[in-house]
Every structure is written in C-alpha cells, then in structure tokens.
Design an enzyme around this catalytic site. Structure first.
Site, PDB file in Angstrom:
ATOM      1  N   HIS A   1      -8.460   7.268   3.624  1.00  0.00           N
ATOM      2  CA  HIS A   1      -7.870   8.566   3.256  1.00  0.00           C
ATOM      3  C   HIS A   1      -8.869   9.449   2.544  1.00  0.00           C
ATOM      4  O   HIS A   1      -9.881   8.970   2.037  1.00  0.00           O
ATOM      5  CB  HIS A   1      -6.649   8.352   2.349  1.00  0.00           C
TER       6      HIS A   1
ATOM      7  N   GLN B   1      -8.979  13.241  -0.035  1.00  0.00           N
ATOM      8  CA  GLN B   1      -8.176  14.105  -0.886  1.00  0.00           C
ATOM      9  C   GLN B   1      -8.590  15.546  -0.650  1.00  0.00           C
ATOM     10  O   GLN B   1      -9.710  15.827  -0.233  1.00  0.00           O
ATOM     11  CB  GLN B   1      -8.375  13.749  -2.347  1.00  0.00           C
TER      12      GLN B   1
ATOM     13  N   CYS C   1     -12.533   4.550  -5.853  1.00  0.00           N
ATOM     14  CA  CYS C   1     -11.398   4.577  -4.934  1.00  0.00           C
ATOM     15  C   CYS C   1     -10.482   3.411  -5.261  1.00  0.00           C
ATOM     16  O   CYS C   1     -10.934   2.280  -5.390  1.00  0.00           O
ATOM     17  CB  CYS C   1     -11.894   4.485  -3.501  1.00  0.00           C
ATOM     18  N   SER C   2      -9.188   3.675  -5.385  1.00  0.00           N
ATOM     19  CA  SER C   2      -8.280   2.630  -5.827  1.00  0.00           C
ATOM     20  C   SER C   2      -7.441   2.074  -4.682  1.00  0.00           C
ATOM     21  O   SER C   2      -6.623   1.194  -4.869  1.00  0.00           O
ATOM     22  CB  SER C   2      -7.386   3.149  -6.951  1.00  0.00           C
TER      23      SER C   2
ATOM     24  N   CYS D   1       0.846  -1.209   0.000  1.00  0.00           N
ATOM     25  CA  CYS D   1       0.000   0.000   0.000  1.00  0.00           C
ATOM     26  C   CYS D   1       0.874   1.251   0.000  1.00  0.00           C
ATOM     27  O   CYS D   1       1.759   1.399   0.843  1.00  0.00           O
ATOM     28  CB  CYS D   1      -0.892  -0.023   1.241  1.00  0.00           C
TER      29      CYS D   1
ATOM     30  N   GLU E   1     -30.856  10.333 -16.089  1.00  0.00           N
ATOM     31  CA  GLU E   1     -30.265  11.232 -15.107  1.00  0.00           C
ATOM     32  C   GLU E   1     -29.243  12.168 -15.749  1.00  0.00           C
ATOM     33  O   GLU E   1     -29.148  13.343 -15.389  1.00  0.00           O
ATOM     34  CB  GLU E   1     -29.593  10.411 -13.996  1.00  0.00           C
TER      35      GLU E   1
ATOM     36  N   CYS F   1       0.490   3.244   3.555  1.00  0.00           N
ATOM     37  CA  CYS F   1       0.878   2.730   4.872  1.00  0.00           C
ATOM     38  C   CYS F   1       2.193   3.386   5.336  1.00  0.00           C
ATOM     39  O   CYS F   1       3.032   3.758   4.525  1.00  0.00           O
ATOM     40  CB  CYS F   1       1.034   1.206   4.819  1.00  0.00           C
TER      41      CYS F   1
ATOM     42  N   HIS G   1      -4.193   0.250   7.910  1.00  0.00           N
ATOM     43  CA  HIS G   1      -4.685   0.008   6.554  1.00  0.00           C
ATOM     44  C   HIS G   1      -6.136  -0.486   6.528  1.00  0.00           C
ATOM     45  O   HIS G   1      -6.875  -0.214   5.574  1.00  0.00           O
ATOM     46  CB  HIS G   1      -3.771  -1.041   5.897  1.00  0.00           C
TER      47      HIS G   1
ATOM     48  N   HIS H   1      -6.937   1.912   1.994  1.00  0.00           N
ATOM     49  CA  HIS H   1      -6.361   2.597   3.168  1.00  0.00           C
ATOM     50  C   HIS H   1      -7.166   3.873   3.415  1.00  0.00           C
ATOM     51  O   HIS H   1      -7.361   4.666   2.500  1.00  0.00           O
ATOM     52  CB  HIS H   1      -4.885   2.929   2.913  1.00  0.00           C
TER      53      HIS H   1
ATOM     54  N   ASN I   1     -13.449   9.561  -1.534  1.00  0.00           N
ATOM     55  CA  ASN I   1     -14.083   8.518  -2.340  1.00  0.00           C
ATOM     56  C   ASN I   1     -13.865   7.223  -1.593  1.00  0.00           C
ATOM     57  O   ASN I   1     -12.732   6.801  -1.401  1.00  0.00           O
ATOM     58  CB  ASN I   1     -13.433   8.408  -3.728  1.00  0.00           C
TER      59      ASN I   1
ATOM     60  N   ASP J   1       0.949  12.671  -5.709  1.00  0.00           N
ATOM     61  CA  ASP J   1       1.952  12.424  -6.752  1.00  0.00           C
ATOM     62  C   ASP J   1       1.360  12.598  -8.150  1.00  0.00           C
ATOM     63  O   ASP J   1       2.097  12.776  -9.109  1.00  0.00           O
ATOM     64  CB  ASP J   1       2.524  11.005  -6.604  1.00  0.00           C
TER      65      ASP J   1
HETATM   66  O1  LIG Z   1     -34.873   1.416 -16.402  1.00  0.00           O
HETATM   67  P1  LIG Z   1     -33.653   0.569 -16.223  1.00  0.00           P
HETATM   68  O2  LIG Z   1     -32.901   0.336 -17.514  1.00  0.00           O
HETATM   69  O3  LIG Z   1     -33.892  -0.681 -15.458  1.00  0.00           O
HETATM   70  O4  LIG Z   1     -32.702   1.479 -15.301  1.00  0.00           O
HETATM   71  C1  LIG Z   1     -31.574   2.188 -15.683  1.00  0.00           C
HETATM   72  O5  LIG Z   1     -31.889   3.415 -16.330  1.00  0.00           O
HETATM   73  C2  LIG Z   1     -32.629   4.368 -15.570  1.00  0.00           C
HETATM   74  C3  LIG Z   1     -32.767   5.640 -16.382  1.00  0.00           C
HETATM   75  O6  LIG Z   1     -31.530   6.229 -16.687  1.00  0.00           O
HETATM   76  C4  LIG Z   1     -31.968   4.654 -14.216  1.00  0.00           C
HETATM   77  O7  LIG Z   1     -32.832   5.424 -13.434  1.00  0.00           O
HETATM   78  C5  LIG Z   1     -31.633   3.351 -13.485  1.00  0.00           C
HETATM   79  O8  LIG Z   1     -30.922   3.639 -12.310  1.00  0.00           O
HETATM   80  C6  LIG Z   1     -30.806   2.453 -14.412  1.00  0.00           C
HETATM   81  O9  LIG Z   1     -30.468   1.253 -13.768  1.00  0.00           O
HETATM   82  O1  LIG Z   2      -7.389  10.408  -7.353  1.00  0.00           O
HETATM   83  P1  LIG Z   2      -7.936   9.001  -7.380  1.00  0.00           P
HETATM   84  O2  LIG Z   2      -8.488   8.572  -6.065  1.00  0.00           O
HETATM   85  O3  LIG Z   2      -6.994   8.018  -7.979  1.00  0.00           O
HETATM   86  O4  LIG Z   2      -9.173   9.102  -8.396  1.00  0.00           O
HETATM   87  C1  LIG Z   2     -10.538   9.110  -8.079  1.00  0.00           C
HETATM   88  O5  LIG Z   2     -10.967  10.380  -7.604  1.00  0.00           O
HETATM   89  C2  LIG Z   2     -10.850  11.478  -8.518  1.00  0.00           C
HETATM   90  C3  LIG Z   2     -11.466  12.710  -7.893  1.00  0.00           C
HETATM   91  O6  LIG Z   2     -12.835  12.529  -7.606  1.00  0.00           O
HETATM   92  C4  LIG Z   2     -11.497  11.167  -9.868  1.00  0.00           C
HETATM   93  O7  LIG Z   2     -11.156  12.181 -10.775  1.00  0.00           O
HETATM   94  C5  LIG Z   2     -11.023   9.814 -10.418  1.00  0.00           C
HETATM   95  O8  LIG Z   2     -11.727   9.507 -11.589  1.00  0.00           O
HETATM   96  C6  LIG Z   2     -11.260   8.737  -9.349  1.00  0.00           C
HETATM   97  O9  LIG Z   2     -10.836   7.479  -9.812  1.00  0.00           O
END
Ligand SMILES: O=P(O)(O)O[C@H]1O[C@H](CO)[C@@H](O)[C@H](O)[C@H]1O
Ligand SMILES: O=P(O)(O)O[C@H]1O[C@H](CO)[C@@H](O)[C@H](O)[C@H]1O
Lengths: 385, 385
Positions: free
Chosen positions: B201, B203, B195-196, B52, B354, B55, B121, B199, B188, B78
């Site tokens: 954390h 940001q 989140c990758s 990690c 959405e 850590c 961790h 541990h 995240n 980084d």
């Molecule tokens: O209606 P479906 O295909 O089951 O559902 C999918 O599309 C919808 C419309 O974007 C979303 O609200 C659902 O969360 C998604 O799983």
């Molecule tokens: O910086 P991380 O944790 O590698 O990355 C994560 O958080 C970021 C900020 O929300 C996003 O832009 C990345 O897509 C997500 O994978």
C-alpha cells in the site's frame, strides 16, 4: 500553553534557525503500532570489554593500540570520512554548459576524531556526574582551540581557555596541515542511531567546507541580527525563560528547552544564556554548568522510558575560520535528536512523508517538555561506577 | 566516470533540485560494521491475513469494514495526520514582537488516504507485472484529478485522463470540502522504513499548505527555467541519457538514474523524458511505461541483496492549486530512498553528522548505478501469485 487549540489541531510551525517549516499533528499519537520495535537496551555491559576498540590498552581495527588512558582519549578516526591529504581535484572545464550546471562537485579535506568520554566501557553520559563530564567539555575546548585559524576573532579567548584547562595527555590532537573551515562535534548513541559501539564516545568531523546545517543557521542568525539588532537565540532563550512552556531545566548559564520547532518527539536544545560564540569563550563556571545541562538532559531521557535512551546530539558554534561578522552572529547551542516516541521500543520514523514532503511530529513540544520536566529524579538504574 | 578521481576522494556534490550540498566519502565503505543489523525479510506471508486491516473484507481499527475489493482500494486514513475539519486557529496578536517572530504557527487542513496496490497480502510492487501496477497508477491519476482546483491549468487534461481510465469502484474518494494545495503520494516499504503493515500500500497526504521539499524543488526549477530558458529536469535527463554513467534503465518515456546528488546508498530518480507536469497528463502509453519503470526499480532493488528491499518512495508533480507559471515549472518525477548499504542486514544510518551538519554517503552514485544495472534478471524469488 501558547494557544491551547494547538494541542488539538494540525498545524505547521516555523523553525527560524533553519528557515523551514514542519507539520505537527497532536491527535495522531492515538494510532496503534504494529511496526518495528527497538530492542530495549539491556545495560549489562562489563566495565572493560577486551573486544572493544575503544577500551584502554586495546588494539584498534587498523592495528594501533590505545594508551591505558584514565580520562578522555582522542584519536584520528581509522575510517575518516574526510582526510587531510588526498588527490587534487579541479573541476573539469568541458565547455559543456549543462554539465557544469548540473554535475557540480568540490573537493573536501579535513580531519575526523573519535573521543571517548571515559575509560569505562559500560558508562553513558547519563551515568556520569557533572564533575566527570567536565573533562569531556575541556577536551572539546582543547580540540576546538587547536584547530582555530590564527586570524580568528576568538584567538585570544582560545589562548586563555587553554591556559585554564588541565592538559589531557591522551589526545592525539595536532593542528591541521591546512586550515579547516568547520568543526562538527556529535554523538550517535544507541544502535537505533547507527552507533556501532556502546563505549561512551563522540566524533569530531572537521572539514575544509562549511556544512549545510550550521551554514543555514549562521545565515538565519546573521539576518535576524541585521533586521532586529539583537541575537535570534538571545531573544529566543529570554522568551522561553519568560513563558516557561517549553523549558525543561535551567541554571545561570544555560536553558534547556524542547524548541517550538522540534521535529523529533523529545528533541531538546541547550542554549547559552549569554553571547558565547564558541567553546573557548566559556568561563570555568560555564564549563561546569554546561556539564550539568548535559547531565540533566541525558538522565531525564533515560528516566523517561526507563531505558538507555538513543539520540544523536551535536554542538553548533563559530566556524574555525571565520570573519568578525560571522563569528559575531554565532551563538553557542547543542541539539539532541532522540528517536523514541512512545516507549523504550516504539520510535518515530522520519520516513515517507517526512523525507518527500516535510517533517511531521505527533506530540507537541509543550507536551514533550512537560514529560521531561517530570523526569528529574535520580537515574532510574543504579550505576556501578 | 565523470572524473575518475571522484571515485577515491572525499568531495561534496550539489543537488540543483533542492539547492543543497552533500558529502561523498567513497573510501569509507571499507570500515567494519558491528552495529545494528536489520532482520532479513522472510517473505512467508499468506495471500490473505485475517488480522490485516488492509485485506479485503477485514475490519479496520476504527470499526469500518473493507469491501471485498479485487483491484486497488482507497480509503481515508483512520489516523490521518491532517483532517478536513478542525477548530479554527488564528494567530494571537499579542503585540509581543519577539513571540510573533519566533513562535510562528499556521493551521493545516487536508485529507489523508491509504491506497492498497493489490488485494493480495503477500505481494510487493516487485512481485507485480507492469500490467498489475498499471491500475495503481490509474487510481493515483483518478485521486489527483478529483482533488484538482477547478481553475487549475491542467483541468482539461484531468477530464481527458478520467475519461480514458477504467472506473475503480473501491475508492472512497470524494472531492475535498475546501480546495487543497498539494498532494503527496508516498510509500513506506519495510519495517526499516517505519511501515507497520506489509500489505502492499501507499499513502496520499493532501494538505492546505505547500510542504517544504516539493516547495523547494519548484522554486529551484522555476529559477533554472528563468535563467536558462529550459527545464532543469529536461536538461538533466538529456545529460544523463547522453553520459550513461548513472543511468539504471530507460524506456521511451522515462529514464531511471542514481542521481548525481543521491544521498541514500541506492537512491533512484524516475524522470519523465517529456514535459509532463502531473499524472493527469500521461498518455495511456506513458502510464504503462511508468508502471514498467516502477517494476524495474523495485525488482532490481530486491535482486541487489536478495531481500525484500525497504525504501520510501514519493511522487513530485504540479500542486493541486497552482497558477500557470508554477504548474509550468513542474516536471513529473519519482524519488526512491532505500536505506540498505552493504547487504540485506546492514543499512546506512543518516544520523549524527548527517542530521547536525550535512548528508554523507559512502559509495558513489556511479557505483550504485552500475550495481543496479547488473540486477536486471528475473525476480530472485518465485512469486506465488
Ligand atoms: O562512524 P560510525 O559511528 O561508524 O557511523 C555512524 O555515524 C556516521 C556519522 O553520523 C554515519 O555516517 C554512519 O552512517 C553511522 O553508522
Ligand atoms: O502512517 P504510518 O504508516 O503508520 O506511519 C509511517 O509513515 C508516516 C508518514 O511518513 C510517518 O509519519 C510515521 O512515523 C511512520 O511510522
């Protein structure tokens, strides 16, 4: 490149369609990825799946049986997010000022359709030729036309369009009981985009209220037109065709670009080149050329990482119930929001910073467009049609 | 219930903090789910993982070694999305009108930190007692204070806060080279939220520009204040405490609600009860009570589906560089956006409709709050601390 330095530095770009900004960090793709991996799509689906609720002749969750359709097939969603009839709701007038300011609600009615693109369970738009996509566009046009307000400025066009389209027998489409305001046609493709059934289909949610996104776009487009005397997307399409920095593909009627303000890594916008306000205004040639554009986008997506590329797509056009001015401000376009970033298994997450602060992307739209221009060959997999 | 009928009918609700609407379809949870399933979290992590990069004592991707820290630990990311120094960029003045209208960009500089919550961790905030979360809040306060503009209305409060907080030796935190505008603290959590590294954390992304979301909120809060002479979140917190329909939990200083306008199924908002503009204004008691609130939210989340509940969370407070009026309009709050809907493996996808039209939710915030109120017991799993 517009300005080569933007390939290296962090910057914000402005989306004139929604009036909002996003953060671009081109140098950030170098970071290693140890997080969630998407399952690469297997594509070993049968042409007919007895358990699929969308295949011809099969039973659906609520007991209805699908016809043995051979083209497209439309029906009212068994689990519609909005319905035509529901209990009345009128805002309680409590006299309690703060509550009416901060706990605002309004009822929404409407109609939700599911539309299959093909009877064949294993196909996707990328596997289908423009000739096979054309009936989908014709059915969209028919459904849009049958929900149009009788006083809509596009009524005459709708009649003409219907007359020029072959009838689609397998569509349970009836005019709405009460006039609705907006029709959102969208597709969720792939498990990564919340799609629960691979049978090729889209959804059509039609509501009594104007949804946020197309609403914002209409306001911005009307504003631009008032200020500059031209259409925002007319100017934008012309500019992109001239610059050729973000263009992926074009024909006479449409240009496909990775827009300047793209949020998703390989986001694409299909823009009509002339002022088409809604599906019903397309000529026969334009309907075919729109099918071509969709084919080009979806095939290039699949070719990019040699996978069944997930995305959400959606059409924005004139509202179903619109005055002259609003209909006039509309400019037909289609968005594609695909989540994959670096390979078939590594996606971009729009999470913490993106949700709390501002959308952030890693590669530039110019880099994305160059990649997609390079994916023009035949579909990487053989389709057993 | 505000109006029982809203439990059954489709409706829209208004979010006064951002000025936008969302669609609520309470009857829609009944639909079957055959789509993507999240992997239920296993929680068999070791207390220390030699691979990690967070850590204590371990090497990071770019070669730096972490100190053998025992509390929190902060360092500059980084792979920062924004950096303190980069090439200059000034908008090209081409005289080409349309291009300058439609291809707008602005440079962004800044500083991104990673902050670990604990050297262990295998812990999450849900596993940690308020006493253990307190140092995280203290470090947030310290980092916020060291980036505050020297002319900020909260400078005096920042000095006092720093004086009352134990020093955190393991923080590579230095004042920025150029004054920055906004600091976004976010977490995240879980692979489903991008989140990758498990541990514990968060940001901290600090930028020279004001990001969209907190920017919209500040405008809405200032507007409400101008129109009604009171603070929006002051009125809202008071109203919710009175109604007790969406309240999950509260102490003297904070109220935890599923807001009226929640988009995510179990979305939660922690609101300060008195007018606190930023972290530096908290009293010692308030810092501890904020730790308690975070503990309550994260533990209830984990208890709800007996899983390591994924979410993105983020703090909204006064910008780092603010005039008197803007700082005054700020009201400290923290958002939690968790994706799970029905179980540890079935999430809500905010996709097609959405993204293209408007956010849509299935259960009501009142139903979500009732579920979370019922999850108050001890953490469902035993934490080997
Ligand atoms: O209606 P479906 O295909 O089951 O559902 C999918 O599309 C919808 C419309 O974007 C979303 O609200 C659902 O969360 C998604 O799983
Ligand atoms: O910086 P991380 O944790 O590698 O990355 C994560 O958080 C970021 C900020 O929300 C996003 O832009 C990345 O897509 C997500 O994978």
């Amino acid at each position: 490149m517009p300005d080569e330095v933007l390939d290296d530095i962090s910057h914000r770009r402005y989306n004139p369609l929604t009036g909002s900004w996003l953060l671009v960090s081109p140098h950030r793709t170098k970071r290693p990825w140890q997080g969630q991996q998407e399952a690469p799509s297997k594509n070993e689906l049968p042409e007919y799946d007895p358990k699929c609720y969308l295949c011809p002749g099969n039973k659906r969750a609520e007991g209805d049986s699908n016809p043995k359709y051979s083209g497209t097939f439309a029906f009212v969603n068994d689990y519609s997010a909005v319905r035509e009839e529901q209990q009345e709701y009128t805002l309680e007038e409590t006299g309690d000022d703060v509550a009416s300011l901060l706990l605002k609600a309004q009822p929404v009615t409407g109609k939700c359709y599911v539309l299959t693109f093909s009877p064949k369970h294993h196909l996707t738009l990328a596997d289908m030729a423009p000739e096979e996509i054309l009936p989908v566009i014709e059915t969209w046009t028919r459904i849009y036309a049958s929900h149009l307000s009788p006083s809509h400025p596009l009524c005459e066009q709708a009649k003409q369009a219907l007359a020029s389209i072959p009838t689609t027998p397998d569509a349970e489409v009836t005019p709405p009981k009460h006039q609705l305001r907006y029709m959102q046609i969208f597709e969720n493709k792939g498990a990564a985009m919340g799609c629960s059934n691979p049978h090729p289909h889209c959804q059509i949610w039609t509501t009594s209220t104007m949804p946020e996104e197309p609403g914002k776009e209409l306001v911005q487009m009307a504003k631009y037109r008032k200020e500059h005397g031209r259409h925002l997307l007319e100017d934008y399409a012309t500019l992109e065709v001239k610059k050729q920095e973000r263009v992926v593909w074009q024909n006479d009627s449409f240009v496909v670009v990775c827009p300047w303000w793209a949020v998703w890594p390989f986001e694409v916008l299909i823009i009509a080149k002339r002022h088409v306000r809604a599906l019903v205004e397309f000529t026969e040639k334009e309907r075919f050329q729109f099918a071509e554009a969709i084919q080009e986008v979806t095939r290039r997506y699949d070719n990019l990482f040699e996978t069944n590329f997930p995305y959400s797509s959606g059409i924005h056009q004139a509202p179903l119930d619109s005055n002259e001015e609003e209909a006039e401000a509309s400019w037909f376009h289609m968005h594609f929001y695909p989540p994959l970033l670096r390979s078939a298994t590594v996606r971009k997450f729009l999470v913490g910073y993106e949700l709390m602060a501002e959308p952030q992307r890693d590669i530039t739209p110019e880099q994305a467009a160059a990649r997609l221009r390079g994916c023009s060959g035949p579909l990487y997999r053989v389709t057993l049609n």
